[in-house]
Design a protein around this motif. Structure first.
Motif, PDB file in Angstrom:
ATOM      1  N   ILE A 501       0.832  -1.203   0.000  1.00  0.00           N
ATOM      2  CA  ILE A 501       0.000   0.000   0.000  1.00  0.00           C
ATOM      3  C   ILE A 501       0.868   1.255   0.000  1.00  0.00           C
ATOM      4  CG2 ILE A 501      -1.605   1.351   1.414  1.00  0.00           C
ATOM      5  CD1 ILE A 501      -2.839  -1.374   2.286  1.00  0.00           C
ATOM      6  N   GLU A 502       1.876   1.288   0.855  1.00  0.00           N
ATOM      7  CA  GLU A 502       2.729   2.470   0.942  1.00  0.00           C
ATOM      8  C   GLU A 502       3.494   2.712  -0.354  1.00  0.00           C
ATOM      9  OE1 GLU A 502       2.848   4.754   3.296  1.00  0.00           O
ATOM     10  OE2 GLU A 502       1.423   3.713   4.594  1.00  0.00           O
ATOM     11  N   ILE A 503       3.914   1.657  -1.022  1.00  0.00           N
ATOM     12  CA  ILE A 503       4.618   1.808  -2.302  1.00  0.00           C
ATOM     13  C   ILE A 503       3.718   2.490  -3.325  1.00  0.00           C
ATOM     14  CG2 ILE A 503       5.512   0.525  -4.301  1.00  0.00           C
ATOM     15  CD1 ILE A 503       6.602  -1.544  -2.258  1.00  0.00           C
ATOM     16  N   TYR A 504       2.471   2.020  -3.438  1.00  0.00           N
ATOM     17  CA  TYR A 504       1.553   2.593  -4.436  1.00  0.00           C
ATOM     18  C   TYR A 504       1.266   4.060  -4.132  1.00  0.00           C
ATOM     19  CZ  TYR A 504      -2.395   3.037  -7.630  1.00  0.00           C
ATOM     20  OH  TYR A 504      -3.236   3.450  -8.641  1.00  0.00           O
ATOM     21  N   MET A 505       1.040   4.382  -2.878  1.00  0.00           N
ATOM     22  CA  MET A 505       0.681   5.747  -2.524  1.00  0.00           C
ATOM     23  C   MET A 505       1.881   6.687  -2.646  1.00  0.00           C
ATOM     24  SD  MET A 505      -2.468   5.274  -2.136  1.00  0.00           S
ATOM     25  CE  MET A 505      -2.803   7.009  -1.892  1.00  0.00           C
ATOM     26  N   ALA A 506       3.056   6.243  -2.238  1.00  0.00           N
ATOM     27  CA  ALA A 506       4.247   7.085  -2.359  1.00  0.00           C
ATOM     28  C   ALA A 506       4.579   7.335  -3.825  1.00  0.00           C
ATOM     29  CB  ALA A 506       5.427   6.436  -1.644  1.00  0.00           C
ATOM     30  N   GLU A 507       4.499   6.293  -4.633  1.00  0.00           N
ATOM     31  CA  GLU A 507       4.794   6.445  -6.062  1.00  0.00           C
ATOM     32  C   GLU A 507       3.794   7.390  -6.728  1.00  0.00           C
ATOM     33  OE1 GLU A 507       6.228   3.346  -9.283  1.00  0.00           O
ATOM     34  OE2 GLU A 507       4.068   3.150  -8.978  1.00  0.00           O
ATOM     35  N   SER A 508       2.517   7.240  -6.410  1.00  0.00           N
ATOM     36  CA  SER A 508       1.489   8.113  -6.981  1.00  0.00           C
ATOM     37  C   SER A 508       1.754   9.570  -6.613  1.00  0.00           C
ATOM     38  CB  SER A 508       0.098   7.698  -6.473  1.00  0.00           C
ATOM     39  OG  SER A 508      -0.217   6.372  -6.841  1.00  0.00           O
ATOM     40  N   THR A 509       2.177   9.800  -5.372  1.00  0.00           N
ATOM     41  CA  THR A 509       2.434  11.158  -4.898  1.00  0.00           C
ATOM     42  C   THR A 509       3.633  11.774  -5.609  1.00  0.00           C
ATOM     43  OG1 THR A 509       1.604  10.453  -2.738  1.00  0.00           O
ATOM     44  CG2 THR A 509       2.747  12.564  -2.825  1.00  0.00           C
ATOM     45  N   ILE A 510       4.689  11.003  -5.743  1.00  0.00           N
ATOM     46  CA  ILE A 510       5.898  11.503  -6.410  1.00  0.00           C
ATOM     47  C   ILE A 510       5.617  11.817  -7.879  1.00  0.00           C
ATOM     48  CG2 ILE A 510       8.186  10.798  -7.237  1.00  0.00           C
ATOM     49  CD1 ILE A 510       8.479   9.291  -4.532  1.00  0.00           C
ATOM     50  N   ILE A 516       3.239  18.111 -11.767  1.00  0.00           N
ATOM     51  CA  ILE A 516       2.945  19.502 -11.427  1.00  0.00           C
ATOM     52  C   ILE A 516       4.188  20.370 -11.642  1.00  0.00           C
ATOM     53  CG2 ILE A 516       2.415  21.072  -9.518  1.00  0.00           C
ATOM     54  CD1 ILE A 516       0.551  18.913  -8.411  1.00  0.00           C
ATOM     55  N   SER A 517       5.350  19.848 -11.269  1.00  0.00           N
ATOM     56  CA  SER A 517       6.589  20.632 -11.394  1.00  0.00           C
ATOM     57  C   SER A 517       6.936  20.908 -12.849  1.00  0.00           C
ATOM     58  CB  SER A 517       7.754  19.895 -10.725  1.00  0.00           C
ATOM     59  OG  SER A 517       8.145  18.765 -11.481  1.00  0.00           O
ATOM     60  N   LYS A 518       6.440  20.073 -13.763  1.00  0.00           N
ATOM     61  CA  LYS A 518       6.720  20.264 -15.186  1.00  0.00           C
ATOM     62  C   LYS A 518       5.739  21.220 -15.852  1.00  0.00           C
ATOM     63  CE  LYS A 518       9.904  16.946 -15.229  1.00  0.00           C
ATOM     64  NZ  LYS A 518      11.336  17.217 -15.463  1.00  0.00           N
ATOM     65  N   SER A 519       4.571  21.422 -15.223  1.00  0.00           N
ATOM     66  CA  SER A 519       3.526  22.120 -15.973  1.00  0.00           C
ATOM     67  C   SER A 519       2.724  23.139 -15.176  1.00  0.00           C
ATOM     68  CB  SER A 519       2.553  21.089 -16.556  1.00  0.00           C
ATOM     69  OG  SER A 519       2.003  20.282 -15.526  1.00  0.00           O
ATOM     70  N   ASN A 520       3.032  23.345 -13.880  1.00  0.00           N
ATOM     71  CA  ASN A 520       2.196  24.206 -13.068  1.00  0.00           C
ATOM     72  C   ASN A 520       2.990  25.413 -12.576  1.00  0.00           C
ATOM     73  OD1 ASN A 520       0.002  24.964 -11.107  1.00  0.00           O
ATOM     74  ND2 ASN A 520      -0.727  22.928 -11.660  1.00  0.00           N
ATOM     75  N   SER A 521       2.333  26.242 -11.754  1.00  0.00           N
ATOM     76  CA  SER A 521       2.995  27.442 -11.247  1.00  0.00           C
ATOM     77  C   SER A 521       4.177  27.063 -10.369  1.00  0.00           C
ATOM     78  CB  SER A 521       2.005  28.280 -10.443  1.00  0.00           C
ATOM     79  OG  SER A 521       1.711  27.650  -9.208  1.00  0.00           O
ATOM     80  N   GLU A 522       5.139  27.971 -10.294  1.00  0.00           N
ATOM     81  CA  GLU A 522       6.356  27.691  -9.554  1.00  0.00           C
ATOM     82  C   GLU A 522       6.076  27.416  -8.081  1.00  0.00           C
ATOM     83  OE1 GLU A 522      10.544  30.000  -8.546  1.00  0.00           O
ATOM     84  OE2 GLU A 522       9.495  30.442 -10.423  1.00  0.00           O
ATOM     85  N   GLU A 523       5.144  28.175  -7.486  1.00  0.00           N
ATOM     86  CA  GLU A 523       4.834  27.992  -6.064  1.00  0.00           C
ATOM     87  C   GLU A 523       4.148  26.657  -5.823  1.00  0.00           C
ATOM     88  OE1 GLU A 523       3.296  30.771  -2.428  1.00  0.00           O
ATOM     89  OE2 GLU A 523       2.122  30.822  -4.267  1.00  0.00           O
ATOM     90  N   ASN A 524       3.163  26.302  -6.654  1.00  0.00           N
ATOM     91  CA  ASN A 524       2.500  25.002  -6.518  1.00  0.00           C
ATOM     92  C   ASN A 524       3.482  23.858  -6.722  1.00  0.00           C
ATOM     93  OD1 ASN A 524       0.072  26.165  -5.969  1.00  0.00           O
ATOM     94  ND2 ASN A 524      -0.983  25.420  -7.783  1.00  0.00           N
ATOM     95  N   ALA A 525       4.378  24.026  -7.688  1.00  0.00           N
ATOM     96  CA  ALA A 525       5.376  22.994  -7.946  1.00  0.00           C
ATOM     97  C   ALA A 525       6.267  22.791  -6.734  1.00  0.00           C
ATOM     98  CB  ALA A 525       6.215  23.367  -9.171  1.00  0.00           C
ATOM     99  N   VAL A 527       5.696  23.410  -3.503  1.00  0.00           N
ATOM    100  CA  VAL A 527       5.050  22.776  -2.354  1.00  0.00           C
ATOM    101  C   VAL A 527       4.679  21.334  -2.663  1.00  0.00           C
ATOM    102  CG1 VAL A 527       2.633  23.409  -2.792  1.00  0.00           C
ATOM    103  CG2 VAL A 527       3.459  23.225  -0.444  1.00  0.00           C
ATOM    104  N   SER A 528       4.328  21.025  -3.905  1.00  0.00           N
ATOM    105  CA  SER A 528       4.007  19.628  -4.251  1.00  0.00           C
ATOM    106  C   SER A 528       5.241  18.741  -4.123  1.00  0.00           C
ATOM    107  CB  SER A 528       3.419  19.545  -5.663  1.00  0.00           C
ATOM    108  OG  SER A 528       4.390  19.845  -6.642  1.00  0.00           O
ATOM    109  N   ILE A 529       6.398  19.278  -4.446  1.00  0.00           N
ATOM    110  CA  ILE A 529       7.642  18.524  -4.268  1.00  0.00           C
ATOM    111  C   ILE A 529       7.857  18.217  -2.790  1.00  0.00           C
ATOM    112  CG2 ILE A 529      10.167  18.684  -4.431  1.00  0.00           C
ATOM    113  CD1 ILE A 529       9.700  20.320  -7.042  1.00  0.00           C
ATOM    114  N   LYS A 533       8.183  14.502  -0.956  1.00  0.00           N
ATOM    115  CA  LYS A 533       9.322  14.114  -0.119  1.00  0.00           C
ATOM    116  C   LYS A 533       8.852  13.673   1.268  1.00  0.00           C
ATOM    117  CE  LYS A 533      12.783  17.071  -2.387  1.00  0.00           C
ATOM    118  NZ  LYS A 533      13.809  16.048  -2.671  1.00  0.00           N
ATOM    119  N   LEU A 534       7.874  14.396   1.802  1.00  0.00           N
ATOM    120  CA  LEU A 534       7.351  14.042   3.120  1.00  0.00           C
ATOM    121  C   LEU A 534       6.593  12.722   3.090  1.00  0.00           C
ATOM    122  CD1 LEU A 534       6.163  17.572   4.288  1.00  0.00           C
ATOM    123  CD2 LEU A 534       7.970  16.209   5.354  1.00  0.00           C
ATOM    124  N   GLN A 535       5.803  12.494   2.042  1.00  0.00           N
ATOM    125  CA  GLN A 535       5.058  11.236   1.957  1.00  0.00           C
ATOM    126  C   GLN A 535       6.005  10.049   1.836  1.00  0.00           C
ATOM    127  OE1 GLN A 535       1.718  10.436   2.358  1.00  0.00           O
ATOM    128  NE2 GLN A 535       2.757   8.463   2.434  1.00  0.00           N
TER     129      GLN A 535
END
Length: 598
Positions: A501-510, A516-525, A527-529, A533-535
């Motif tokens: 379960i943790e593998i699937y959720m961590a991978e999905s989050t990353i 998001i980091s490739k296509s969204n606003s710099e601030e959203n990118a 915080v999503s990073i 990392k925290l997940q």
């Protein structure tokens, strides 16, 4: 995406890139309109009435369901030819998500009606049954209920004692038995009822119309429950209720299959039904912590509060990532099946079954996180969190049932591993090759080179790969030792399931954060990073704990030492994230936004 779609369970053995994952940031304009429409309805019609809902106002829930029917929300997944909107799986998940956020009472009524109440007819009904019932269910003219659970048949659904006896003239079945914990029973007209014919191995499904059931049909009193208090939940009694033979749903002996496939849909939809509840919990906690002053300052300036806000937001972000990743995979699988000439109902069944492992994973993880987030929310509110005047108390009580229905989290955890092993034996997922490779790697000398982590998520992806190796090490060794008897070692399977379960959720989050980091606003990118990392850090700790317990439970001596050494290798960080700093920065972002804004 369909050319690169991983099959169910393959996330363990194949890598996926951010280009090939679907996220909430990919919603179409039509889907965004549906989202806003659902959210607007909840904010206008439901959220202001929460205090009324928490006083067992069953009539209000029925009225809200009628309004949802008038707006078309009950027919999202019903094909257009039967009066529905015929929308794709992602859109049905999205609507379920945003309709369910304000109160568990409406979420439960909506989920039971549109999911396990309507879907069995959509997927298994004859053409006559679909034409007769689906238009009424899609518009809210009728409401549906699902009668499976009995006093002696809960998780063991096929052990039900309700009987169906064919009448002498062969025109009806007489159904006799007792069902309990039946959602929507108080106002439903249509009941999907499971009963056993003679000494059949499996139960059979029937469509029962309340208005035609006669005096043999009766209801118990409304159950007095911990949460979802305005969701109608009653016992249903059948005493030789006559049901026309043409109301058999599917085939004789096929009820268990219908029940299990309905629950596959229900599990992933239940995950979706917890999402907006999590968002609202986080946003309310942020608002309250900004307004609440202690020692002359807002409590959101305190690190202990900031950590809770960050944890809740990370869990919400991860939950969304996993849920919509799987939803799109299911939608793609259905489309692929249709393109190969399969009838749509069969294509949908096969598509949903393909991702049954992921559905169980999401049901467990998201419902757990919803409960934990609600608990943290109460803690942030302090004494006020314990008051019925505040939203957290009801959110905590409503969240608790999510870990029980649609199959308990324990059952779903066991299922996720058993289904994976079954697919391996069927040749659908190659688990043996990576398991053998990991066994060989354990015998080799580890590399002490310092890797280059200049590329975004380079270290995180390396760790993900190693976490998958940890799963193969533990599960592979356990399967080799116990073989078919592995199913008797439930505590060990639960440890393996936690890793899975943790593998699937961590991978999905990353992958979501990378997209998001490739296509969204710099601030959203940015915080999503931090979310990702925290997940991953949390997932590594959960995996380490469960893997150690699992390894020690069935190994000893040199084998145990070797596996524990391998686990240290597979869960190693070369460059640890500064978790305290990351949580502080995430909390500061949330406080500035004054809501969960993804």
């Amino acid at each position: 995406m369909s050319n690169n779609r991983l099959k169910g369970g393959e996330f363990l053995v194949k890598d996926l890139t951010w280009e090939n994952i679907f996220t909430p940031e990919d919603f179409s304009e039509e889907q965004k309109m549906m989202l806003e429409s659902a959210k607007e309805f909840i904010d206008r019609e439901v959220w202001p009435k929460k205090h009324q809902i928490e006083k067992k106002d069953y009539a209000l829930i029925e009225d809200l369901m009628k309004k949802l029917g008038e707006l078309g929300f009950l027919g999202i997944s019903v094909p257009e030819e039967y009066g529905g909107l015929g929308m794709g799986f992602v859109t049905t998940m999205l609507v379920c998500d945003y309709i369910s956020g304000a109160t568990g009472s409406l979420a439960t009524a909506y989920g039971a009606h549109t999911g396990i109440g309507t879907m069995p007819i959509t997927l298994y009904g004859t053409e006559e049954q679909k034409k007769k019932y689906l238009p009424k269910l899609a518009t809210g003219e009728w409401f549906a209920s699902y009668c499976l659970t009995e006093p002696e048949a809960g998780s063991d659904a096929n052990s039900g004692k309700t009987k169906a006896v064919l009448t002498e003239d062969g025109k009806h079945y007489k159904i006799t038995g007792q069902k309990m914990w039946i959602t929507n029973a108080g106002f439903a007209e249509l009941f999907i009822v499971f009963a056993r014919i003679e000494d059949d191995k499996n139960i059979t499904a029937f469509i029962v119309e309340k208005s035609q059931a006669g005096d043999g049909f009766s209801l118990g009193e409304e159950e007095d429950k911990l949460g979802i208090v305005s969701s109608s939940t009653r016992q249903v009694f059948f005493n030789e209720v006559l049901v026309p033979v043409e109301n058999m749903l599917g085939e004789r002996n096929g009820g268990f299959k219908i029940a299990m496939n309905a629950l596959n849909v229900g599990r992933i939809k239940l995950g979706a039904a917890c999402l907006d509840a999590q968002r609202r919990i986080v946003s309310n906690a942020i608002n309250y912590s900004s307004e609440r002053k202690q020692f002359g300052v807002s409590i959101n300036t305190f690190g202990a509060i900031q950590e809770k806000l960050a944890d809740m937001a990370v869990a919400t972000f991860a939950s969304e990532a996993g849920a919509y990743r799987a939803a799109k995979d299911i939608e793609e699988a259905i489309a692929e099946n249709v393109s190969n000439g399969m009838p749509h109902n069969e294509a949908e069944l096969k598509g949903i079954e393909e991702y049954a492992i992921e559905a169980s994973i999401l049901k467990v993880w998201i419902s757990d996180m919803a409960q934990i987030s609600a608990d943290k929310g109460i803690q942030i509110y302090g004494g006020m969190g314990y008051s019925k005047e505040m939203p957290m108390e009801a959110a905590w009580r409503d969240a608790r049932i999510s870990r029980i229905y649609e199959g308990t989290n324990e059952i779903n955890s066991l299922l996720s591993v058993s289904m994976l092993v079954k697919r391996a034996f069927q040749g659908r997922v190659d688990l043996m090759t990576p398991a053998m490779n990991v066994a060989n790697e354990l015998m080799s000398i580890p590399s002490f080179d310092v890797p280059d982590y200049t590329e975004l998520f380079a270290q995180e992806k390396e760790i993900l790969t190693n976490l998958k190796k940890a799963f193969f090490m533990v599960a592979g060794a356990a399967l080799q030792k116990f073989g078919a008897d592995l199913e008797k070692h439930q505590q060990l399977i639960l440890r393996a399931s936690s890793i899975l379960i943790e593998i699937y959720m961590a991978e999905s989050t990353i992958l979501r954060a990378e997209k998001i980091s490739k296509s969204n606003s710099e601030e959203n990118a940015a915080v999503s990073i931090k979310f990702a990392k925290l997940q991953l850090f949390d997932s590594v700790e959960v995996i380490k704990k469960n893997a150690i317990a699992g390894i020690i439970s069935f190994t000893e001596g040199d084998e145990q030492r070797m596996m524990l050494s391998g686990l240290r290798r597979f869960t190693r960080y070369n460059d640890f994230p500064n978790v305290v700093q990351l949580k502080t920065e995430v909390a500061e972002f949330l406080i500035k936004e004054n809501k969960y804004s993804f």
